[in-house]
Scaffold this active site. Structure first.
Site, PDB file in Angstrom:
ATOM      1  N   GLY A  39       0.851  -1.180   0.000  1.00 22.66           N
ATOM      2  CA  GLY A  39       0.000   0.000   0.000  1.00 22.66           C
ATOM      3  C   GLY A  39       0.887   1.229   0.000  1.00 22.66           C
TER       4      GLY A  39
ATOM      5  CD  GLN B  13       3.368   5.728   2.945  1.00 24.65           C
ATOM      6  OE1 GLN B  13       2.391   5.194   2.437  1.00 24.65           O
ATOM      7  NE2 GLN B  13       4.362   5.038   3.474  1.00 24.65           N
TER       8      GLN B  13
END
Length: 192
Positions: A45, A50
């Site tokens: 994922g 991020q």
């Protein structure tokens, strides 16, 4: 294009992300890059924060986990076939079931893994990559990955669920990550 992963300590990982509209710049390319980055980093994922994009977007491929389970382990997640899916503007509608432990890790917090307790099921309202409205319930390891990625768009990290003693025990490792004193086999951006 493979994008660098933002390391623990970066402010973007603590932002509650806003919804986006269908005209978000280069959205299709961004999603393609997220898939490529996730696979190149051996993730299951990846959330937009991020890769330094504070928006409500994440991708999940839990099939990788299901497909790699031993035959006996598959019984632990009955009916969970895994998914490969894009989630945009996701919001939790409901959670259900008992909390259960699973050893989680995170591309933004490399080489740190800890048991985290989460509910068995999650129901999400979201739009897919074509901005078609969806509402779906997920369970098992797929729900686990979704909870983890969803936390990223809410400014939370899996280590936030740890007990104070456990947090103290990993503090030096977290400090090393935020200072760039770690080696990984994927590109990272460290806080300044």
């Amino acid at each position: 294009m493979i994008l660098p992963i933002v390391a623990y300590g970066a402010a973007v990982l603590r932002e509650v992300c806003p919804d986006i509209t269908p005209d978000y710049p280069n959205l299709k390319q961004l999603i393609d890059n997220m898939w490529e980055t996730m696979y190149a980093s051996n993730g299951v994922g990846l959330a937009a924060p991020q890769i330094n994009r504070p928006i409500r977007l994440f991708v999940v491929d839990s099939r990788q986990i299901i497909d790699n389970l031993e035959e006996g382990e598959k019984n632990e997640f009955p009916g969970d076939e895994g998914i490969k899916q894009v989630f945009i503007n996701a919001h939790i509608v409901d959670t259900d079931g008992d909390d259960w432990a699973y050893n989680e890790g995170c591309l933004s917090i490399p080489k740190v893994r800890e048991d985290v307790y989460r509910p068995e099921k999650v129901t999400l309202r979201y739009v897919d990559e074509n901005f078609q409205p969806q509402e779906q319930t997920f369970h098992g390891v797929t729900a686990r990955v979704i909870f983890h990625e969803y936390d990223h768009i809410e400014g939370k990290l899996f280590i936030d669920y740890l007990k104070p003693l456990k947090k103290r025990l990993i503090k030096s490792r977290l400090d090393d990550i935020s200072k760039g004193k770690i080696r990984v086999d994927y590109k990272m951006i460290f806080p300044k």
